[in-house]
Write an enzyme that holds these catalytic residues in place. Sequence first.
Site: not given
Ligand code: NAD
Length: 252
Positions: A68, A159-162, A94, A192, A146
């Site tokens: 992405v 991360y928080a800034a993003s 996502n 999560i 988040s």
């Molecule tokens: P994860 O690391 O398990 O999965 C992230 C996914 O994003 C993976 O499939 C990875 O391949 C993909 N990805 C990462 N960089 C990429 C790139 N440059 N191009 C294409 N794909 C890319 O993470 P998750 O826990 O499933 O998180 C999903 C979303 O939820 C994220 O945006 C994360 O910030 C947000 N989030 C997660 C949590 C948590 O506790 N897990 C909490 C708050 C927010």
Amino acid sequence: MELDAGLAGKVAIVTGGSRGIGRAIVELLAAEGADVTFFFRDNADAARTVVATNRAAGRKVSSEQVDVRDSKACAAAVERVAEGKGRVDLLVNNAGIIRDNPLSAMDDDDVALVLETNVGGVFNVTRAVVPHMIMRRSGKIINLSSVAGEKGGRGQTNYAASKGAINAFTRSLAVELAPRKITVNGVAPGVIETEMSQAVRDLAGESVMSRILLRRYGKPEEIAHAVWFLASRYADYITGQIIAVDGGFKME
Ligand code: NAD
């Protein structure tokens, strides 16, 4: 009364769908009858497994290897989906990464990679999708934010800034696209159970848990349910909102 979310036949793009929350979103939308293409960065085996298991269950799921951060690759992949399927109804941004560190220990990559992926990636994919939605005067965009976007977290300035940026992006784009009948909303997960949060749970599990009112971590499916709602026709009158799904993390 039977519920019908109105997702059957909708064309959806989900970024980062090979694992974690993204995978749960892909599976739920596809189970509801949507035709889902997910983007993944580098784990082709995981992506193949997601496609194969869902197709075996009779669902329409495809994948595209797209980083992405690469705006040209995003534009090309979105065009392939739009051309192949005739339109894009739904976008779930996502894909995201985490690189926690105290600010003074953060190197250039810790800052650049998080902002380029979590913010730049959302710009790249959304910018490519929006013209297709505008053409049809219809569409729903859902951004994964988040709890960190609103609540301070140690070692999480990047991360928080993003994620704070994603909240602001969501509200501004909602204003911009409302006249075109496109809604833009966000889901803000707490902690999560995915690979992304493993390090946080290992390092600070007890102190984090003590701040979650419901005293448990969330499951990827629980985020997917909120995304399902915002993608459904039941959310037709909701835009510019960030829904927290965090077990009450933000309250105290
Ligand atoms: P994860 O690391 O398990 O999965 C992230 C996914 O994003 C993976 O499939 C990875 O391949 C993909 N990805 C990462 N960089 C990429 C790139 N440059 N191009 C294409 N794909 C890319 O993470 P998750 O826990 O499933 O998180 C999903 C979303 O939820 C994220 O945006 C994360 O910030 C947000 N989030 C997660 C949590 C948590 O506790 N897990 C909490 C708050 C927010």
